[in-house]
Design a protein around this motif. Sequence first.
Motif, mmCIF file in Angstrom:
data_model
loop_
_atom_site.group_PDB
_atom_site.id
_atom_site.type_symbol
_atom_site.label_atom_id
_atom_site.label_comp_id
_atom_site.label_asym_id
_atom_site.label_seq_id
_atom_site.Cartn_x
_atom_site.Cartn_y
_atom_site.Cartn_z
ATOM 1 N N SER A 1 5.413 -3.228 -6.806
ATOM 2 C CA SER A 1 6.618 -2.516 -7.240
ATOM 3 C C SER A 1 7.913 -3.122 -6.711
ATOM 4 C CB SER A 1 6.538 -1.057 -6.799
ATOM 5 O OG SER A 1 6.556 -0.984 -5.375
ATOM 6 N N GLY A 2 7.791 -3.902 -5.680
ATOM 7 C CA GLY A 2 9.001 -4.431 -5.047
ATOM 8 C C GLY A 2 9.704 -3.433 -4.158
ATOM 9 N N ARG A 3 9.114 -2.270 -3.975
ATOM 10 C CA ARG A 3 9.728 -1.208 -3.169
ATOM 11 C C ARG A 3 9.299 -1.345 -1.713
ATOM 12 N NH1 ARG A 3 8.692 3.947 -1.354
ATOM 13 N NH2 ARG A 3 10.493 5.370 -1.440
ATOM 14 N N VAL A 4 10.235 -1.054 -0.773
ATOM 15 C CA VAL A 4 9.922 -1.050 0.659
ATOM 16 C C VAL A 4 9.286 0.285 0.991
ATOM 17 C CG1 VAL A 4 10.825 -1.201 3.003
ATOM 18 C CG2 VAL A 4 11.804 -2.610 1.191
ATOM 19 N N GLN A 5 8.057 0.258 1.529
ATOM 20 C CA GLN A 5 7.317 1.483 1.769
ATOM 21 C C GLN A 5 6.198 1.224 2.776
ATOM 22 O OE1 GLN A 5 6.046 2.003 -2.318
ATOM 23 N NE2 GLN A 5 3.989 1.283 -1.786
ATOM 24 N N VAL A 6 5.430 2.267 3.058
ATOM 25 C CA VAL A 6 4.291 2.162 3.967
ATOM 26 C C VAL A 6 3.156 1.462 3.242
ATOM 27 C CG1 VAL A 6 2.590 3.436 5.315
ATOM 28 C CG2 VAL A 6 4.958 4.224 5.232
ATOM 29 N N LEU A 7 2.602 0.425 3.902
ATOM 30 C CA LEU A 7 1.517 -0.355 3.325
ATOM 31 C C LEU A 7 0.400 -0.500 4.336
ATOM 32 C CD1 LEU A 7 3.649 -3.284 1.830
ATOM 33 C CD2 LEU A 7 2.802 -1.283 0.580
ATOM 34 N N TRP A 8 -0.831 -0.684 3.806
ATOM 35 C CA TRP A 8 -1.902 -1.070 4.726
ATOM 36 C C TRP A 8 -1.534 -2.414 5.333
ATOM 37 C CZ3 TRP A 8 -3.838 3.251 5.369
ATOM 38 C CH2 TRP A 8 -4.428 4.050 4.392
ATOM 39 N N LYS A 9 -1.859 -2.577 6.575
ATOM 40 C CA LYS A 9 -1.470 -3.816 7.253
ATOM 41 C C LYS A 9 -2.126 -5.032 6.598
ATOM 42 C CE LYS A 9 -0.833 -5.811 11.846
ATOM 43 N NZ LYS A 9 -1.217 -7.164 11.481
ATOM 44 N N GLU A 10 -3.351 -4.863 6.146
ATOM 45 C CA GLU A 10 -4.046 -6.013 5.569
ATOM 46 C C GLU A 10 -3.507 -6.378 4.196
ATOM 47 O OE1 GLU A 10 -6.716 -2.329 5.207
ATOM 48 O OE2 GLU A 10 -5.461 -3.312 6.719
ATOM 49 N N ASP A 11 -2.691 -5.469 3.594
ATOM 50 C CA ASP A 11 -2.109 -5.770 2.286
ATOM 51 C C ASP A 11 -0.830 -6.578 2.384
ATOM 52 O OD1 ASP A 11 -4.160 -4.380 1.161
ATOM 53 O OD2 ASP A 11 -3.017 -2.522 0.841
ATOM 54 N N VAL A 12 -0.315 -6.757 3.597
ATOM 55 C CA VAL A 12 0.966 -7.463 3.773
ATOM 56 C C VAL A 12 0.705 -8.959 3.903
ATOM 57 C CG1 VAL A 12 3.001 -7.733 5.203
ATOM 58 C CG2 VAL A 12 2.013 -5.474 4.846
#
Length: 698
Positions: free
Chosen positions: A687-698
């Motif tokens: 989405s291009g949005r800044v948000q909470v993500l799983w660490k492994e997804d970064v």
Amino acid sequence: MVSFDIRKGTFRSLKPVSTSASTIKNDPREGEKWRLRESIGKYGTLVIAGGSIMSPLMLGLLAILWAGQGPGSGDHASASWRSVVLKGWVTEAVTLGSLVIQVCTSAQALVCTSLAAATMLETSGVPLSQVAEFSTMRGANDGPWRFVYLIFRSSIRKFLTVQPLMMVILLIGTMATQFASTILVTDLDVRQITGNPNRTQLNLSLSDQIPMAQASSSQWILKPTDYAIFGEIPSGISVQPTARGFSDTGNIRRLFLPLEHENRTKLHHYSGSAYGINTRVACMAPVLSGEFRSTDPGSMPLPFLLTMMGNISYEATLRNAGLDIPPLCADGKCLPSQFNCTMPTAGIPGRFPTYSCIPNLSNVIDGENFTFFSDGRDSPVTPHSMVFLVARNNGSFDDWSFVNNVSAIPDNPIRDGEWVRYKVGSNVKLEASLCFSETLWDLSQVEMSASHDSVEPIIPYEPKTSTVDTSAVRTLLGVNPKSQSPSVRSLLTIDSISNTTTHSRLLHYLDAAIGSGVFGLQDPSSGTTINGDGASYGLSSINAFLDYGSTFQHTLEGTNRPALAIQTILTMMAMSLHYANLVTLDIPEEVSITTSVSATVPVRWTGLAIVVGIVAANILCIIAITVSFLLRTRFSKQGHFWHTVSQLISERTVDILQASPESRDEHAVKQVPPGDPIVVIGRCKRSGRVQVLWKEDV
């Protein structure tokens, strides 16, 4: 993507929109690299930079306060330092400086907690159950303690990483600075500091209307009134005897303060008139002729009374010492040449009892009007010198029993320095030295100073052993071989001296009083004996007060210089005469007196060093946290709130947010998936949005 359904009041998931259809710029990172003032903000920048300047500045000012006294008692300190100290503002200055450090450190700790929380969220991540609290910490927080607690609760291993360790240091430093004032106060103590000059008036002269008291017939029997500190101008002459046996103290000038005891010991500077005495004593081996006599002691509990009588040959004595004969009166009868003195015997085996014999004046021209007034500043021997025959022997009554009425003084003595030694009988060793003393009072305008408070000595008496300790007084008077430096002696420094006079009604009285007090008898025609040793047996013409006799004996034992022993006694008597006559003065003069005052000042550096260490560690930690934040974060703005809330909204948090409106945190986090996964704040690739993500997804 997550959106909020207004009609139902719930969050719902939306299908992601393509990047090409979104409003995101072609380069999603464009504009995200906020400048310093945007990422930390004006307030945060001011707190970090301003605190990092103000805390060292306060420490610098405190260091100036700590070092401001310099050597001595603050008389050479800066005007500002003296003003703070003398007004009693040191404790207030320490408290104010500590308060500034505490405020700066506390404010920096709050900002740095926000920065550290942002860095954790965007790098190593936090458990999903804690992401809300870490996110809101970026906008508002209650300090590093909560940050440390959350990390410690989540993982001990993560607690040992760099960011949490820096926060631990920051927490300890922030807490320690709260006690900075207490730590600094431990360096303070009450000390005597040089006060401000006080101009006042003292009675320093005597009017003609005030009658002079009768001079004492014997100063020996009176207890010394003072052992006062004084200023001294040394003679620069060694008292050690020459090869021809001439020992000379030279003219020593001692100036006394016209102040009472308390003001003397606290005095740091005096400017005004002061009385002083010039003393000079010269000793040499005498040429004697005469005899020893033993007579009936009468009612005294002695086997017999031992006497030494005879004549002094001044011409031969002075010639042997290498001195020119002074201009004497007709037939040489200016100095008393006949002596008739009782002799003590040793009360302790091996002890040499000492005594002073003042020759009689029967052969002196106009003996009734004879005066010992003399000026020895230019010559060690004058026609009016006071003469002392100092003698000592080691014989007991049994050793002296050979006298049997009359026995001649041997005519083959051995010369040893200023002493002449006789072997008398079979076991007696007799030593004698002839001394000439000169005294002259004067009055001068002086400036005298002391670098610190002084302690005036006493002569304590030990009744159990019947002994006295004269070492402190002998140190003051410069005749203690172990303590000769002016600082150890507590001498005043004479900064200037001028307008000296030796002529006034009081000065002439003092000149006569010192001679009368030393001579000791109303009728000066007969000889005078002063026994200097309490551990001997014999008749003394004058029973000297214990202070005089003991000081004379101890000085002679410690230095073997009779000149020093006599000069010491003369100075002790001069002190007593001076302070006893101060009350009679009635003409005031203006003087300047600077005394010490009790003030709280820094006396050690331990507390300040500890605070400096704490603040230094704190500042280094703050710099490290700030640099880490600037280099490793892109999506956080310190002190801003909406973005901290907005960035929490994601597919990973929707269930928790849905359960949170009316729930306590411990109930809401039950929606956290098993294992409490680690999440970070980052940009979603879909989405291009800044948000909470799983660490492994970064």
